[in-house]
Design a protein around this motif. Sequence first.
Motif, PDB file in Angstrom:
ATOM      1  N   PRO A 199      92.893   2.777  65.321  1.00  9.40           N
ATOM      2  CA  PRO A 199      92.003   3.614  65.996  1.00  9.40           C
ATOM      3  C   PRO A 199      91.102   4.260  64.665  1.00  9.40           C
ATOM      4  O   PRO A 199      91.907   4.360  63.464  1.00  9.40           O
ATOM      5  N   SER A 200      89.754   4.079  64.623  1.00  8.66           N
ATOM      6  CA  SER A 200      89.063   4.672  63.493  1.00  8.66           C
ATOM      7  C   SER A 200      89.570   6.233  62.724  1.00  8.66           C
ATOM      8  O   SER A 200      89.589   6.077  61.498  1.00  8.66           O
ATOM      9  N   PHE A 201      89.733   7.062  63.592  1.00  8.23           N
ATOM     10  CA  PHE A 201      90.021   8.300  62.901  1.00  8.23           C
ATOM     11  C   PHE A 201      91.500   8.303  62.356  1.00  8.23           C
ATOM     12  O   PHE A 201      91.651   8.636  61.224  1.00  8.23           O
ATOM     13  N   TRP A 202      92.296   7.354  62.849  1.00  2.62           N
ATOM     14  CA  TRP A 202      93.525   7.313  62.312  1.00  2.62           C
ATOM     15  C   TRP A 202      93.378   6.507  60.963  1.00  2.62           C
ATOM     16  O   TRP A 202      94.302   6.860  60.031  1.00  2.62           O
TER      17      TRP A 202
ATOM     18  N   MET B 251      92.511   8.770  58.370  1.00  4.87           N
ATOM     19  CA  MET B 251      93.387   9.740  58.014  1.00  4.87           C
ATOM     20  C   MET B 251      94.552   9.093  57.084  1.00  4.87           C
ATOM     21  O   MET B 251      95.193   9.610  56.262  1.00  4.87           O
TER      22      MET B 251
ATOM     23  N   VAL C  72      82.972  10.145  63.482  1.00  3.23           N
ATOM     24  CA  VAL C  72      84.397  10.320  63.454  1.00  3.23           C
ATOM     25  C   VAL C  72      84.579  10.356  61.866  1.00  3.23           C
ATOM     26  O   VAL C  72      85.204  11.565  61.286  1.00  3.23           O
TER      27      VAL C  72
ATOM     28  N   SER D 128      83.509  13.423  60.101  1.00  5.93           N
ATOM     29  CA  SER D 128      84.150  14.790  60.237  1.00  5.93           C
ATOM     30  C   SER D 128      85.434  14.827  59.465  1.00  5.93           C
ATOM     31  O   SER D 128      86.171  15.980  59.196  1.00  5.93           O
TER      32      SER D 128
ATOM     33  N   ILE E 160      79.092  16.698  65.380  1.00  4.00           N
ATOM     34  CA  ILE E 160      80.719  17.331  66.098  1.00  4.00           C
ATOM     35  C   ILE E 160      80.757  18.770  65.999  1.00  4.00           C
ATOM     36  O   ILE E 160      81.100  19.718  66.810  1.00  4.00           O
TER      37      ILE E 160
ATOM     38  N   ILE F  36      78.536  20.297  68.493  1.00  2.00           N
ATOM     39  CA  ILE F  36      79.152  20.605  69.662  1.00  2.00           C
ATOM     40  C   ILE F  36      80.153  21.322  69.974  1.00  2.00           C
ATOM     41  O   ILE F  36      80.235  22.064  70.946  1.00  2.00           O
ATOM     42  N   GLN F  37      81.003  21.723  68.756  1.00  2.00           N
ATOM     43  CA  GLN F  37      82.074  22.581  68.953  1.00  2.00           C
ATOM     44  C   GLN F  37      81.564  24.023  68.844  1.00  2.00           C
ATOM     45  O   GLN F  37      82.093  24.875  69.556  1.00  2.00           O
TER      46      GLN F  37
ATOM     47  N   ALA G  57      91.130   8.136  72.912  1.00  2.00           N
ATOM     48  CA  ALA G  57      91.570   8.786  71.834  1.00  2.00           C
ATOM     49  C   ALA G  57      90.627   9.377  70.796  1.00  2.00           C
ATOM     50  O   ALA G  57      90.957  10.456  70.496  1.00  2.00           O
ATOM     51  N   THR G  58      89.671   8.432  70.640  1.00  2.00           N
ATOM     52  CA  THR G  58      88.569   9.048  69.867  1.00  2.00           C
ATOM     53  C   THR G  58      87.953  10.296  70.325  1.00  2.00           C
ATOM     54  O   THR G  58      87.776  11.366  69.582  1.00  2.00           O
TER      55      THR G  58
ATOM     56  N   PHE H  63      90.290  12.993  69.931  1.00  2.00           N
ATOM     57  CA  PHE H  63      90.366  13.391  68.524  1.00  2.00           C
ATOM     58  C   PHE H  63      89.302  14.272  68.137  1.00  2.00           C
ATOM     59  O   PHE H  63      89.510  15.440  67.422  1.00  2.00           O
ATOM     60  N   LEU H  64      88.260  14.140  68.732  1.00  2.00           N
ATOM     61  CA  LEU H  64      86.890  15.015  68.322  1.00  2.00           C
ATOM     62  C   LEU H  64      87.005  16.190  69.067  1.00  2.00           C
ATOM     63  O   LEU H  64      86.156  17.127  69.074  1.00  2.00           O
ATOM     64  N   GLY H  65      88.159  16.498  70.078  1.00  2.00           N
ATOM     65  CA  GLY H  65      88.316  17.737  70.432  1.00  2.00           C
ATOM     66  C   GLY H  65      87.485  17.855  71.769  1.00  2.00           C
ATOM     67  O   GLY H  65      87.212  18.745  72.337  1.00  2.00           O
ATOM     68  N   LEU H  66      86.909  16.635  72.351  1.00  2.36           N
ATOM     69  CA  LEU H  66      86.140  16.315  73.604  1.00  2.36           C
ATOM     70  C   LEU H  66      86.772  16.103  74.879  1.00  2.36           C
ATOM     71  O   LEU H  66      86.031  15.705  75.857  1.00  2.36           O
TER      72      LEU H  66
ATOM     73  N   GLY I 192      95.455  10.456  71.096  1.00  6.50           N
ATOM     74  CA  GLY I 192      94.550  10.815  70.406  1.00  6.50           C
ATOM     75  C   GLY I 192      94.375  12.129  69.849  1.00  6.50           C
ATOM     76  O   GLY I 192      94.511  12.458  68.689  1.00  6.50           O
TER      77      GLY I 192
ATOM     78  N   VAL J 137      97.249  12.979  67.358  1.00  8.95           N
ATOM     79  CA  VAL J 137      96.963  12.539  66.101  1.00  8.95           C
ATOM     80  C   VAL J 137      96.147  13.743  65.441  1.00  8.95           C
ATOM     81  O   VAL J 137      96.160  14.212  64.390  1.00  8.95           O
TER      82      VAL J 137
ATOM     83  N   GLY K 232      97.506  16.664  64.200  1.00  8.40           N
ATOM     84  CA  GLY K 232      98.485  16.506  62.721  1.00  8.40           C
ATOM     85  C   GLY K 232      97.432  16.808  61.515  1.00  8.40           C
ATOM     86  O   GLY K 232      97.657  16.557  60.598  1.00  8.40           O
ATOM     87  N   PHE K 233      96.146  16.570  61.857  1.00  9.99           N
ATOM     88  CA  PHE K 233      95.076  16.318  60.831  1.00  9.99           C
ATOM     89  C   PHE K 233      95.133  17.400  59.710  1.00  9.99           C
ATOM     90  O   PHE K 233      95.191  17.012  58.425  1.00  9.99           O
TER      91      PHE K 233
END
Lengths: 558, 327, 291
Positions: free
Chosen positions: B145-148, B151, B266, B269, B281, B284-285, C224-225, C228-231, C241, C244, C247-248
């Motif tokens: 997964p790209s975000f993982w 990280m 991703v 952020s 992002i 959006i938040q 998961a993505t 992860f972005l909270g969406l 997702g 993970v 834990g960021f």
Amino acid sequence: MTEQAVTAPLLRVQNLSLRYSSQDGPTPILSDVGLELGRGEILGIIGESGAGKSTLGNAVLGLLSPEFEQTSGTIEFDGKTIGTMTEGERVALRGRRISAIFQDHTASLDPLMSVGAQVEETCLAVDATLSKRAARARAIDLLARVGIAEPERRFRNYPHQFSGGQRQRIVIAIALAGAPDIIVADEPTSALDATVQKQILKLLRTLVDETGVSILLVTHDMGVISEITDRVVVMRKGQVVEADRTETILEAPANDYTRKLIAAVPKLHIAPATTNAAQGARQRGPSARGDGNSPALLVAQGISKQFGSQGFVWSFGRSKPGMGLRDVDIRLPRGSITGIVGESGSGKTTFGRILAGLDPASAGRIEIGDRVFDISKSGRRNGLLGRVQMIFQDPSVSLNPRMTVAQTLDESIRFGAKAGRATGPADAVAMMDRLGLARSLSTRYPHQLSGGQKQRVCIARALLARPEIIVADEPTSALDVSVQAEIVTLLKDSIAEQGMTMIFISHDLAIVQQMCSSVYIFKDGRVEDFGRSEFIFGGSDNPYTRTLINARPHRFTC
Amino acid sequence: MGMISVVTGRFLQAFLLLIAMSLIGFIGIHSVGNPVFNIVNIETATPEDIRRATVALGLDQPIWRQYLVFLDNVVSGNFGTSYIYHLPAFELVIAKLPATLELASVAMLIAAPFGTGLGLIAGRRRGTLLDRTVLRASVSALSIPSFWLAMMLILVGAILTGWFPSGGRGSTASFLGQDWSFLTANGLWHLVLPASALAIPNIALIARLSRSGTIEVENLDHTRFCRAKGLSPRRILLRHTLPNISVPIVTIIGLQFGGMLAFAVVVESIFSWPGVGKLLIDSIQLLDRPVVMATLTFIAVAFVALNALVDLFHAVLDPRVRLSSQR
Amino acid sequence: MKARILSVLKKRPHGPVMTLSKLLLTTYILLAVAAPVIAPQNPYDPLQIYGWEASSPPGTTGSGGYLYLLGTDGLGRDIASTILYGLRISLVVSIISSAAAALIGLTAGVSAAWFGKWVDVAIMRLVDLQLSLPTILIALIAIVTLGPGVDRIILALIIAQWATYARIARSVALSEANKPYMDAARLMRLPTSRIIFRHLLPNSIAPALTLIPIEVGHAVALEATLSFLGLGVPIDKPSLGSAVANGFQYLLTGQYWISLFPGLALFGLIASINFVGEDVRRSLDPRSKSL
């Protein structure tokens, strides 16, 4: 020829056995094959599909894929064994001493490079001393030699800008660039029309006579063999069954299989055999517009079809390639077989599909019996669909791969003939018996059948639907020669038995002559010539008809 | 089909695409609550306030008219003012653009040569251990997964070893009126981790696709004919195989560059990289709708433009498209 | 078809990577099914969570009397349990969305091919539009428009994925529809329904169906993505997702386990699906066998 007996042959293959390893284990492809090719000689290798003839050609070129394994024998070229050479030595051999011509002229040339550059790079590759300028001059010279008009101007054109015959000429020019000793030509004319094929074969013969190059010519076509080869090797299932001078093989074949192969080639009769026939040859027969006397089952008048883009916005990039039809008239007497002959792009298939109601026409009318059909519409809406059945060229894609033979035939009886369920299975079995299909095949799927069996199922399907008319579109050209003859006979007999009327579309004049009582010759979407069979093959003085007849190998014309 | 019809066709298609997207955007905006409540206080507003606000926003107009007004605004780059930053939304996007562009470019400069090279080598040695390894490694890399991945790069590259900074752009230098990180050593240092995070999946993808392209081209008859006519393997590779593979590879690279702009969402952020993706992002938040719309429209337009460019390039590369038939 | 898939899964000789992938995937599915039974803690039940044990490292024994095998997250939830429950959400979401997307895409693609004309134009323009944008962008636009929630994320994934199936199904159906056996069926004047269901569909869907495993893998990654972005899924019911993502913020302070383990689980899941999916596709598609 006497010289060859003394000097060693240029190429000698001895006891060559090869096998192909796949996941299912090794399959023998060639066993114990031997042949010799002398200087300035054209040696034909003929066989049906699965004979291993192309593999043999590739083995000589040293271009076998790694799945092939040589289990015995040697290939010697000019006294050196090819098998023990390093890849570097083979590269040095290819192009300079041994070069090749492949069947598919479209695929043989790099689509992204101009043809001139492709010839030029070959000249440079085979002769490192050549300057760029000299190579270019050489390339132009080669293009001119193989008969490309205006080679200077066409030098910078890309392969797609040439016709099929011209592309094959360019391929030959490339094969000649290194002044090789041997050219391996794998089905060099099979993808070409008969008239073009004739020209290419003539060119090859001229080149052999002028330059003394030897050609190893791999083909399935006895006609090609008879036209230009000096000697022939007949192959079957990876083995050589007979090898001799071409004359001897053609006139006095020693082997049964060879005899069968030669007998299977349909022969064209152009000399009228009887005085009656000679009389017939002078009369064209009734015209398509009709003289009103003889009863016609189907009359088609002024059939035209235009292909083009159907609007810009939605169809860009999707416009259909294809040939149009211009003002075609045809008349089918009841119970007859009428032939339509033409080369690729003549519109013969397009016409067949319009007759069957599969595709709409732009103009014209079709009359069957008393009923006139609106052929500007396609599919169900024209009322024609279902009255005519078709037999297609390639049996491997003409049957639903997920339906058994019984299911396919049953569908034809229930929906095509609209017959009750009760008699269905019995009819199907009777038809299978009639067409020489074992009853045990009825539970098989198409991929479990041979090509000939599949085509028989297609014929059964068409007959069982009980149509008045059947359109057979090149029904034998995807089959091996020995199977072709059987299918042709079967088709002719069963049409007569069932009292049906047939249109037989083909590029092969001899088969058409054998099957049809009258013939239409198509050229560029028009009827170029028509008449009774005796007239077309015996008496017509139409130049195009003559060209087609003359393009036939003389050996198989009598 | 000649060059001109390819170009017209392509532009027409791009145009239709944009029209369709503007419609979707318009519907999207209208389906997410009533914009009136963004400018009036829902608790204290009188019906008169709401009516006035509705008129002020043009919401009393017929729907097709509202769409035309929206279209007009979009074309003139007017997406409204950010609720948070109180700046025109489109300007905000443009201001963040250099950061994203430089990140994606650096990542592509890494991914394209590595991916193509690996794919070529694997494709030419089909079936060997090397080939299988490349294939498996690429499937695995595409499964991360790209975000993982981002990280874990931070964990290993920044936290455990301390070699690279964990986020931010570092120092920038000015060029063409914009700030760029890659012009300073410190900025480059900051680029390493985020660019790797973007590049790794793309190396895998490009390698896979160029591998199958290589195999396809090498199986073609003309490659066999080139061998038969005596060309050296080197010349076949450089003058025939590569040009023929380059058509699909250029397409992939073009499309993936667009994909990177999207995936930057991703990676940016995570690495606090102040680019378009992070802006999206964040907006959006924070429910900053004008900025969300402006960003999405911008990414989509950029993607459509890239697609069109790739097709044109394709047309230039391939004479079958470039030159109409002269038979 | 079914028999063929089964025989492929059983018989095909393959190396250790494939064996491992199949084993791993089976384990994942079993774990997801058995999660409520084997997980020491229900991470969705606030009563079972001890807030003061937040961010405990792996191996700590908690107040519940069980071992925090992989540690706890910032809210005190057991990571191992979160992974097990998250796995359920990830798998359910992606399998449902892929199946629905396949159904919708197949129907749309085959309809486009069969009916042609404006149906084809309408469907395929939409497909072209979608496929010319990255899937993640489509999913992002969809979820922003739809709002958060598990049902919404399934919908968003369907919207993002149907076009891939539609394009394949259409191109296959189109090439099948032009084959002579379809002409023969037309010449028999078969009812349209019979032509579609007996002839066109059975021969068109196989290539599109082989896409499903790979698309499930994509769906897991997409979900998961978004999470992860909270969406994506709500914060109190974390998928892999969002686990993970949770834990960021702790990563920078060295509490690596909160994001490392759920991420590893996610990676293993996607990788095993991808390897198995590739294998299924390759063995069912004779063209790709040589590649």
